[in-house]
Enzyme design. Structure first.
Site, PDB file in Angstrom:
ATOM      1  N   LYS A   9       0.881  -1.241  -0.036  1.00 34.35           N
ATOM      2  CA  LYS A   9      -0.215  -0.051   0.143  1.00 34.35           C
ATOM      3  C   LYS A   9       0.894   1.323   0.260  1.00 34.35           C
ATOM      4  CE  LYS A   9      -1.719   1.587   4.236  1.00 34.35           C
ATOM      5  NZ  LYS A   9      -1.439   2.924   4.395  1.00 34.35           N
ATOM      6  N   ASN A  10       1.975   1.405   0.846  1.00 42.97           N
ATOM      7  CA  ASN A  10       2.733   2.621   1.032  1.00 42.97           C
ATOM      8  C   ASN A  10       3.596   2.639   0.134  1.00 42.97           C
ATOM      9  OD1 ASN A  10       1.056   3.245   3.098  1.00 42.97           O
ATOM     10  ND2 ASN A  10       2.681   2.639   4.918  1.00 42.97           N
TER      11      ASN A  10
HETATM   12  N1  EPU Z   1       6.124  14.883  10.541  1.00 43.33           N
HETATM   13  C1  EPU Z   1       6.333  16.379  10.924  1.00 43.33           C
HETATM   14  N2  EPU Z   1       5.986  17.207   9.796  1.00 43.33           N
HETATM   15  C2  EPU Z   1       5.977  16.671   8.409  1.00 43.33           C
HETATM   16  C3  EPU Z   1       6.099  15.342   8.198  1.00 43.33           C
HETATM   17  C4  EPU Z   1       6.076  14.477   9.342  1.00 43.33           C
HETATM   18  O1  EPU Z   1       6.236  16.751  11.919  1.00 43.33           O
HETATM   19  O2  EPU Z   1       6.012  17.622   7.602  1.00 43.33           O
HETATM   20  C5  EPU Z   1       6.401  14.003  11.523  1.00 43.33           C
HETATM   21  C6  EPU Z   1       4.992  13.023  12.012  1.00 43.33           C
HETATM   22  O3  EPU Z   1       4.002  13.739  12.653  1.00 43.33           O
HETATM   23  C7  EPU Z   1       5.657  11.964  12.655  1.00 43.33           C
HETATM   24  C8  EPU Z   1       6.895  12.091  12.017  1.00 43.33           C
HETATM   25  O4  EPU Z   1       7.379  13.181  11.329  1.00 43.33           O
HETATM   26  O5  EPU Z   1       5.962  12.044  13.869  1.00 43.33           O
HETATM   27  C9  EPU Z   1       7.083  10.690  10.738  1.00 43.33           C
HETATM   28  O6  EPU Z   1       6.088  10.883   9.911  1.00 43.33           O
HETATM   29  P1  EPU Z   1       6.136  10.513   8.447  1.00 43.33           P
HETATM   30  O7  EPU Z   1       6.167  11.673   7.714  1.00 43.33           O
HETATM   31  O8  EPU Z   1       7.308   9.946   8.084  1.00 43.33           O
HETATM   32  O9  EPU Z   1       4.827   9.588   8.188  1.00 43.33           O
HETATM   33  P2  EPU Z   1       4.072   9.528   6.890  1.00 43.33           P
HETATM   34  O10 EPU Z   1       4.789   9.854   5.826  1.00 43.33           O
HETATM   35  O11 EPU Z   1       2.952  10.500   7.231  1.00 43.33           O
HETATM   36  C10 EPU Z   1       4.162   7.110   6.450  1.00 43.33           C
HETATM   37  C11 EPU Z   1       3.418   5.877   6.200  1.00 43.33           C
HETATM   38  C12 EPU Z   1       2.878   5.302   7.414  1.00 43.33           C
HETATM   39  C13 EPU Z   1       4.031   5.110   8.596  1.00 43.33           C
HETATM   40  C14 EPU Z   1       4.883   6.257   8.702  1.00 43.33           C
HETATM   41  C15 EPU Z   1       6.183   5.972   9.529  1.00 43.33           C
HETATM   42  C16 EPU Z   1       2.441   6.213   3.994  1.00 43.33           C
HETATM   43  C17 EPU Z   1       1.407   6.449   2.900  1.00 43.33           C
HETATM   44  N3  EPU Z   1       2.191   6.258   5.309  1.00 43.33           N
HETATM   45  O12 EPU Z   1       3.479   8.305   6.963  1.00 43.33           O
HETATM   46  O13 EPU Z   1       2.042   4.444   7.503  1.00 43.33           O
HETATM   47  O14 EPU Z   1       3.544   4.893   9.956  1.00 43.33           O
HETATM   48  O15 EPU Z   1       5.482   6.728   7.305  1.00 43.33           O
HETATM   49  O16 EPU Z   1       6.829   5.031   8.834  1.00 43.33           O
HETATM   50  O17 EPU Z   1       3.540   5.793   3.406  1.00 43.33           O
HETATM   51  C18 EPU Z   1       0.147   2.954   7.785  1.00 43.33           C
HETATM   52  O18 EPU Z   1       0.366   2.326   6.891  1.00 43.33           O
HETATM   53  O19 EPU Z   1      -0.539   2.305   8.574  1.00 43.33           O
HETATM   54  C19 EPU Z   1       0.770   4.175   8.262  1.00 43.33           C
HETATM   55  C20 EPU Z   1       0.270   4.999   9.083  1.00 43.33           C
END
Ligand code: EPU
Length: 416
Positions: free
Chosen positions: A22-23
């Site tokens: 998915k991701n």
């Molecule tokens: N963060 C910020 N600012 C930003 C971006 C992130 O403060 O601009 C913080 C977030 O709040 C968090 C941390 O940085 O505390 C890491 O977040 P990240 O951006 O890596 O998460 P994401 O990209 O939104 C993806 C996956 C998630 C997974 C996380 C961590 C996708 C679509 N989603 O989310 O997947 O938990 O990386 O590995 O790729 C899931 O599949 O259940 C899921 C939640």
């Protein structure tokens, strides 16, 4: 609303095939916005989140055709570079259209995702990166509005490791004028899969999989065909389910290469795990030994497997400490696991789990995708019946869950 009924106490045994990730699929489908030529993706999982994204791309003007696990996207015309609140609120990954739209159309309006069940999850790093590349970005009326005739390559440094942030900026940089360097980049395999797809489309990217990614912008990208990588979190979830039940399974169409940290912990817990070409075998002892974990960006232990390890520790021998360092509110499953008889104490970002001999079936509520996976695992080992409510969370990320579990010998039924 659909519920899932699980009759616990059966040992999982047999074989199941893992779906596409998915991701990885979500950002890769967004990459089609970067080219006027059609792009075909295979091994795309049939999940609610994928359906939501395809609908979102469709309302922008992208022509979408689907045939089994293949999806072809034709973004020759994008007449509405907007991601409305109604769609973004159901799926935060919609923010992944921001970078490609700005790069291709010179403008994008994407709703701010807002908070969610696992934390605040801001997108400030996505915005900061686009601004550093010359975009004028305004946040107004709940929308991120970004504009720029053409992005300019820049040196970007994110304050924390962000997976979709890295993906968004890497996609945007592909069509920028000059070189972009993303430092502190996410190293997740999904970032590498996206980079490989972009490279096949003609992008000039090096360093994906390390924390410094270099992208030399090109004038345009072309169509390609790309197979989505296996889902490492689905893989880990089935390994945990089998481990918790003392089972013996073989997972096909996947590889230990993507789940090293999870396999290490399962071996510490007493499982035998063997790696085959495109398959993994796991044989679990009658009762697992507790294992402590601490979540961190890849290649360390993934936050998306934290809830499942809380479930296996709930019935393991001994006590374990679980530390969540990525999201500030990702222990919502703990109270539901307690309803099944688990002994879990939470203090801030740390949970202490004392394994109990048996869990008892009860009605529990899924709060997010991975929380619901942990409840499925607990339900599989609990005595009697467990009913999981709000399983639309599961449908976002686990393809044909009941079918796959049934093939492994579980008694699972959807109540509609
Ligand atoms: N963060 C910020 N600012 C930003 C971006 C992130 O403060 O601009 C913080 C977030 O709040 C968090 C941390 O940085 O505390 C890491 O977040 P990240 O951006 O890596 O998460 P994401 O990209 O939104 C993806 C996956 C998630 C997974 C996380 C961590 C996708 C679509 N989603 O989310 O997947 O938990 O990386 O590995 O790729 C899931 O599949 O259940 C899921 C939640």
């Amino acid at each position: 609303m659909d519920k899932l009924l699980i009759e616990g106490g059966r040992r999982l045994a047999g074989e199941a095939a893992i779906s596409g990730a998915k991701n990885a699929a979500l950002p890769i489908l967004c990459a089609a916005l970067l080219t006027r030529e059609p792009v075909t993706f295979t091994n795309v999982p049939q999940l609610n989140d994928i359906g939501t994204l395809l609908k979102l791309l469709g309302q922008m003007g992208v022509k979408v055709s689907r045939d089994g696990d293949a999806v072809t996207l034709d973004a020759s015309v994008i007449d509405n570079p907007v991601a409305p609140y109604e769609m973004v609120k159901t799926m935060r990954a919609s923010i992944l259209v921001l970078g490609p739209l700005v790069a291709r159309c010179g403008e994008a309006r994407v709703s701010l995702p807002g908070g969610c069940a696992i934390g605040a999850r801001p997108v400030d790093q996505h915005i900061k990166g686009l601004q550093a590349m010359g975009a004028e970005v305004q946040v107004e009326h709940g929308y991120v509005h970004a504009m720029v005739p053409r992005l300019t390559g820049a040196r970007l440094f994110t304050d924390m490791v962000t997976v979709t942030g890295t993906e968004n900026l890497m996609m945007a940089a592909c069509l920028a004028n000059g070189e972009t360097v993303i430092e502190n980049a996410a190293r997740e395999p999904e970032v590498v899969d996206l980079a490989n797809c972009l490279i096949a489309m003609g992008a000039r990217i090096s360093g994906a999989g390390t924390d410094v990614i270099r992208i030399r912008g090109v004038e345009s990208l072309s169509g390609t065909t790309h197979r989505i990588m296996p889902d490492r979190i689905e893989t880990g979830t089935y390994l945990c389910a089998a481990a918790a039940t003392g089972g013996e399974i073989r997972l096909t169409r996947t590889s230990t290469a993507y789940v090293d940290s999870v396999v290490d912990k399962l071996m510490d817990a007493g499982c035998d795990v063997t790696s085959e070409r495109d398959a993994i075998r796991l044989k679990a002892p009658a009762r697992l030994t507790s294992v402590s974990i601490r979540t961190s960006p890849y290649p360390a232990f993934p936050t998306d497997m934290q809830a499942q390890f809380m479930a296996i520790n709930a019935v393991a021998n001994g006590a374990a400490m679980i530390r969540e360092t990525i999201f500030e509110n990702r222990f919502m499953h703990a109270v539901e696991l307690q309803r099944l008889g688990a002994d879990i104490r939470i203090d801030g970002n740390t949970a202490v789990v004392h394994g109990v001999e048996r869990l008892q079936g009860a009605t529990v509520m899924a709060t997010d995708l991975r929380a619901s996976a942990s409840l499925v695992i607990a339900g599989l080992v609990a005595d009697g019946e467990t009913v999981i409510e709000r399983i639309y969370h599961l449908d976002r990320g686990y393809e044909r869950l009941e079918e796959k579990l049934a093939a492994l010998g579980a008694r699972v039924r959807r109540l509609t």
